[in-house]
Design an enzyme around this catalytic site. Structure first.
Site, PDB file in Angstrom:
ATOM      1  N   LYS A 130     -75.590  -3.784  14.096  1.00 38.06           N
ATOM      2  CA  LYS A 130     -74.319  -4.202  13.500  1.00 38.06           C
ATOM      3  C   LYS A 130     -73.884  -5.578  14.045  1.00 38.06           C
ATOM      4  O   LYS A 130     -73.418  -6.451  13.306  1.00 38.06           O
ATOM      5  CB  LYS A 130     -73.266  -3.136  13.801  1.00 38.06           C
ATOM      6  N   THR A 185     -67.119  -0.337  15.149  1.00 35.48           N
ATOM      7  CA  THR A 185     -68.013  -1.354  15.720  1.00 35.48           C
ATOM      8  C   THR A 185     -67.568  -1.593  17.153  1.00 35.48           C
ATOM      9  O   THR A 185     -66.457  -2.096  17.391  1.00 35.48           O
ATOM     10  CB  THR A 185     -67.919  -2.676  14.933  1.00 35.48           C
ATOM     11  N   LEU A 199     -62.378   3.503  14.623  1.00 32.81           N
ATOM     12  CA  LEU A 199     -61.329   2.866  15.421  1.00 32.81           C
ATOM     13  C   LEU A 199     -61.629   1.374  15.595  1.00 32.81           C
ATOM     14  O   LEU A 199     -62.764   0.937  15.399  1.00 32.81           O
ATOM     15  CB  LEU A 199     -61.243   3.573  16.780  1.00 32.81           C
ATOM     16  N   PRO A 200     -60.611   0.581  15.998  1.00 32.77           N
ATOM     17  CA  PRO A 200     -60.814  -0.872  16.026  1.00 32.77           C
ATOM     18  C   PRO A 200     -61.906  -1.371  16.977  1.00 32.77           C
ATOM     19  O   PRO A 200     -62.737  -2.188  16.571  1.00 32.77           O
ATOM     20  CB  PRO A 200     -59.440  -1.413  16.446  1.00 32.77           C
ATOM     21  N   LYS A 238     -63.747 -10.255  17.495  1.00 34.96           N
ATOM     22  CA  LYS A 238     -64.199  -9.214  18.444  1.00 34.96           C
ATOM     23  C   LYS A 238     -65.712  -9.012  18.327  1.00 34.96           C
ATOM     24  O   LYS A 238     -66.437  -8.986  19.320  1.00 34.96           O
ATOM     25  CB  LYS A 238     -63.480  -7.900  18.126  1.00 34.96           C
TER      26      LYS A 238
HETATM   27  P1  NAD Z   1     -57.979  -0.986  11.079  1.00 36.78           P
HETATM   28  O1  NAD Z   1     -57.261  -1.652  12.195  1.00 36.78           O
HETATM   29  O2  NAD Z   1     -57.521  -1.184   9.679  1.00 36.78           O
HETATM   30  O3  NAD Z   1     -58.003   0.620  11.332  1.00 36.78           O
HETATM   31  C1  NAD Z   1     -58.057   1.236  12.582  1.00 36.78           C
HETATM   32  C2  NAD Z   1     -57.210   2.477  12.542  1.00 36.78           C
HETATM   33  O4  NAD Z   1     -57.311   3.146  13.806  1.00 36.78           O
HETATM   34  C3  NAD Z   1     -55.704   2.187  12.333  1.00 36.78           C
HETATM   35  O5  NAD Z   1     -55.204   2.978  11.260  1.00 36.78           O
HETATM   36  C4  NAD Z   1     -55.067   2.567  13.666  1.00 36.78           C
HETATM   37  O6  NAD Z   1     -53.743   3.068  13.528  1.00 36.78           O
HETATM   38  C5  NAD Z   1     -56.034   3.635  14.143  1.00 36.78           C
HETATM   39  N1  NAD Z   1     -55.986   3.875  15.591  1.00 36.78           N
HETATM   40  C6  NAD Z   1     -56.033   2.954  16.594  1.00 36.78           C
HETATM   41  N2  NAD Z   1     -55.991   3.571  17.784  1.00 36.78           N
HETATM   42  C7  NAD Z   1     -55.914   4.896  17.526  1.00 36.78           C
HETATM   43  C8  NAD Z   1     -55.853   6.054  18.346  1.00 36.78           C
HETATM   44  N3  NAD Z   1     -55.837   5.967  19.686  1.00 36.78           N
HETATM   45  N4  NAD Z   1     -55.778   7.265  17.756  1.00 36.78           N
HETATM   46  C9  NAD Z   1     -55.774   7.362  16.399  1.00 36.78           C
HETATM   47  N5  NAD Z   1     -55.831   6.310  15.566  1.00 36.78           N
HETATM   48  C10 NAD Z   1     -55.907   5.084  16.133  1.00 36.78           C
HETATM   49  O7  NAD Z   1     -59.508  -1.392  11.238  1.00 36.78           O
HETATM   50  P2  NAD Z   1     -60.663  -1.287  10.111  1.00 36.78           P
HETATM   51  O8  NAD Z   1     -60.725  -2.555   9.349  1.00 36.78           O
HETATM   52  O9  NAD Z   1     -60.543   0.005   9.403  1.00 36.78           O
HETATM   53  O10 NAD Z   1     -61.952  -1.279  11.076  1.00 36.78           O
HETATM   54  C11 NAD Z   1     -62.323  -0.138  11.825  1.00 36.78           C
HETATM   55  C12 NAD Z   1     -63.668  -0.420  12.476  1.00 36.78           C
HETATM   56  O11 NAD Z   1     -64.630  -0.693  11.446  1.00 36.78           O
HETATM   57  C13 NAD Z   1     -63.664  -1.642  13.402  1.00 36.78           C
HETATM   58  O12 NAD Z   1     -64.466  -1.372  14.514  1.00 36.78           O
HETATM   59  C14 NAD Z   1     -64.261  -2.744  12.536  1.00 36.78           C
HETATM   60  O13 NAD Z   1     -64.886  -3.740  13.323  1.00 36.78           O
HETATM   61  C15 NAD Z   1     -65.244  -1.951  11.687  1.00 36.78           C
HETATM   62  N6  NAD Z   1     -65.558  -2.528  10.376  1.00 36.78           N
HETATM   63  C16 NAD Z   1     -64.553  -3.018   9.576  1.00 36.78           C
HETATM   64  C17 NAD Z   1     -64.901  -3.549   8.314  1.00 36.78           C
HETATM   65  C18 NAD Z   1     -63.842  -4.094   7.380  1.00 36.78           C
HETATM   66  O14 NAD Z   1     -64.203  -4.726   6.374  1.00 36.78           O
HETATM   67  N7  NAD Z   1     -62.558  -3.869   7.642  1.00 36.78           N
HETATM   68  C19 NAD Z   1     -66.229  -3.570   7.896  1.00 36.78           C
HETATM   69  C20 NAD Z   1     -67.209  -3.031   8.720  1.00 36.78           C
HETATM   70  C21 NAD Z   1     -66.861  -2.506   9.965  1.00 36.78           C
END
Ligand code: NAD
Length: 292
Positions: free
Chosen positions: A172, A97, A66-67, A247
């Site tokens: 992280k 994260t 999740l975000p 964030k």
């Molecule tokens: P994203 O916003 O693409 O995905 C998050 C997903 O969670 C979305 O599909 C959203 O609809 C869903 N969501 C939100 N609230 C929800 C709820 N209450 N119930 C169900 N689903 C829900 O984000 P991301 O890029 O996939 O990142 C996710 C996590 O991974 C974050 O914490 C980010 O910091 C971490 N991260 C991201 C990357 C990257 O390159 N994108 C790399 C390492 C770590």
């Protein structure tokens, strides 16, 4: 093979869940965005209509991607109260994260219901998620780490035990603070070269074989056209959003305050990313700091 619940099928979660399906695990997925759920179902996963619908399901693992901290709190503790609803032999693996404090809060809430929780944030970006080459940084009990290891290895290449609950998140946060600083420094150097008439690809190739070499130059060049298959060469779409990097840098500053640590470059990086997001670029990949 394991039965795995998976919530959060975004840029990272969707490819991670796909790799679990490919590895032969039985997946039950949920996201508030229906479109991404359909894609997983077409690959063989089943879907539920809400977080509540996981109640009483015999899951070996419950994974969330999740975000940020409020989303994780909302799913596990506050709004959906998932921890109350899971069977006690389900191991919760949160890969989002979030702050180390929130990771500890969820873990201690889990204890009330006999549920073990580990934090397992990742590094490696969307390419690592697609190719199952992510690095996992795990905080929790060693026993839970051992139980999660084979599942994490279906989505990644390196799985590290960092220490108690929250320790994965601390790793992280430190890693991403360094990544942000490296990204900004690399963008600044390339811009200086371009302003002085250099070709960004030639300059990048030379620095890659010189003492300025770093992961950004190797794998994630921020200058449009300098490298293929990176967000910079696709209008900064996809990848890791500016809002998410801002964030993570906020989490680094909170941790620095809590421990009286001095992080001057982390503070500057946070301000530059906040400025960039405020200029309307929050949804672009974090390499778009090159525009600033
Ligand atoms: P994203 O916003 O693409 O995905 C998050 C997903 O969670 C979305 O599909 C959203 O609809 C869903 N969501 C939100 N609230 C929800 C709820 N209450 N119930 C169900 N689903 C829900 O984000 P991301 O890029 O996939 O990142 C996710 C996590 O991974 C974050 O914490 C980010 O910091 C971490 N991260 C991201 C990357 C990257 O390159 N994108 C790399 C390492 C770590």
């Amino acid at each position: 093979m394991a039965v795995i619940g998976f919530i959060g099928l975004g840029h990272m979660g969707a490819p991670m869940a796909k790799n679990l399906v490919k590895a032969g695990h039985e997946l039950i997925v949920f996201d508030i965005v229906q479109e991404v759920v359909g894609e997983l179902v077409s690959l063989g996963a089943s879907a539920v209509e809400s977080v509540q619908a996981f109640a009483g399901k015999k899951l070996d693992y419950m994974i969330t991607m999740l975000p940020s901290s409020p989303h994780v709190e909302s799913v596990y503790i506050a709004q959906d109260k998932l921890l109350e609803k899971l069977c006690s032999d389900t191991l919760v693996i949160d890969c989002s994260t979030i702050s180390p404090e929130m990771a500890r809060k969820v873990a201690s809430a889990g204890k009330k219901y006999g549920i073990e929780v580990i934090d397992a944030p990742v590094s490696g970006g969307t390419v690592g998620a697609e190719n199952a080459t992510l690095t996992f940084m795990v905080g929790g009990s060693e026993q839970a780490f051992k139980s999660a290891e084979s599942i994490l290895l279906a989505m990644g290449k390196n799985v590290f035990f960092a220490g108690e609950n929250g320790a994965g998140q601390v790793c992280k946060i430190c890693n991403n603070m360094l990544l942000a600083i490296t990204m900004i420094g690399t963008a600044e150097a390339i811009q200086l070269g371009v302003a002085n008439g250099l070709d960004p690809t030639v300059l990048s190739d030379i620095m890659q074989k010189s003492s300025g070499k770093n992961w950004v130059l190797d794998c994630y060049n921020p200058y449009p056209g300098a490298m293929e298959n990176v967000p910079a060469s696709a209008g900064y779409q996809g990848g890791f959003m500016v809002d998410l990097m801002a964030k993570d840098l906020g989490l680094a500053l909170e941790s620095a305050l809590a421990t009286k640590s001095s992080v001057p470059l982390g503070g500057l990086a946070r301000n530059l990313y906040a400025l960039h997001a405020a200029a309307g670029h929050g949804q672009l990949d974090f390499s778009s700091i090159q525009k600033l």
